[in-house]
Design an enzyme around this catalytic site. Sequence first.
Site, PDB file in Angstrom:
ATOM      1  N   ASP A  50       0.820  -1.204   0.000  1.00  0.00           N
ATOM      2  CA  ASP A  50       0.000   0.000   0.000  1.00  0.00           C
ATOM      3  C   ASP A  50       0.857   1.259   0.000  1.00  0.00           C
ATOM      4  O   ASP A  50       1.959   1.285   0.550  1.00  0.00           O
ATOM      5  CB  ASP A  50      -0.905   0.041   1.237  1.00  0.00           C
ATOM      6  CG  ASP A  50      -1.979  -1.021   1.234  1.00  0.00           C
ATOM      7  OD1 ASP A  50      -2.259  -1.593   0.160  1.00  0.00           O
ATOM      8  OD2 ASP A  50      -2.548  -1.278   2.313  1.00  0.00           O
ATOM      9  N   LYS A  51       0.324   2.311  -0.578  1.00  0.00           N
ATOM     10  CA  LYS A  51       0.997   3.609  -0.613  1.00  0.00           C
ATOM     11  C   LYS A  51       1.428   4.039   0.785  1.00  0.00           C
ATOM     12  O   LYS A  51       2.532   4.525   0.989  1.00  0.00           O
ATOM     13  CB  LYS A  51       0.060   4.656  -1.217  1.00  0.00           C
ATOM     14  CG  LYS A  51       0.566   6.063  -1.128  1.00  0.00           C
ATOM     15  CD  LYS A  51      -0.480   7.070  -1.542  1.00  0.00           C
ATOM     16  CE  LYS A  51      -0.030   8.468  -1.196  1.00  0.00           C
ATOM     17  NZ  LYS A  51      -1.067   9.463  -1.414  1.00  0.00           N
TER      18      LYS A  51
END
Length: 174
Positions: free
Chosen positions: A58-59
């Site tokens: 995930d970012k």
Amino acid sequence: LNIVYEDDTLLLINKPADFVVHPGHGNYTGTLVNALAYHFENLPMNSSERPGLVHRIDKDTSGVICFAKDEATHKYLSKLFEEHNIGKWYLGLVHGKLTPNKGSIENNLAEHPAKNGKMIIAHKGKFSHTDYEVVEEFKNHSLVSFQIHTGRTHQIRVHVQSLGHSLVGDHLYG
């Protein structure tokens, strides 16, 4: 780029939080893949937007991410991830104290029907499995080791929420 390991076939990058891994909706430039394509001319073209990328995180998540530098390595590593034959561990700081302090969470995850970009536990979702163990307890928090056996979007975040807690700094599920 924070290169942790590199040889002729493999590249391990320590990705900081808030750094998008690959181009996609709203993020076409300034990604980790863009940076790698600039620095390495011959990454395998498994995808025009994701050369060499074997897996994602995930970012908002920091951690080591793996890139293949040739087609054979990409195929081999992708198969390991696809068949869940590679170990994935994460550390997270959790609000509160987890009880029990060790366990396994198995359920199905699906996209939230009304909230774009959010996941929920759902009967018809994709199976997900996370093992966790408290490493250290503090006054109001727990440092927790997570081993994920599947790689679902926001898996750890949703699983922690299912225990009645949230990760420190998680504004979507916290």
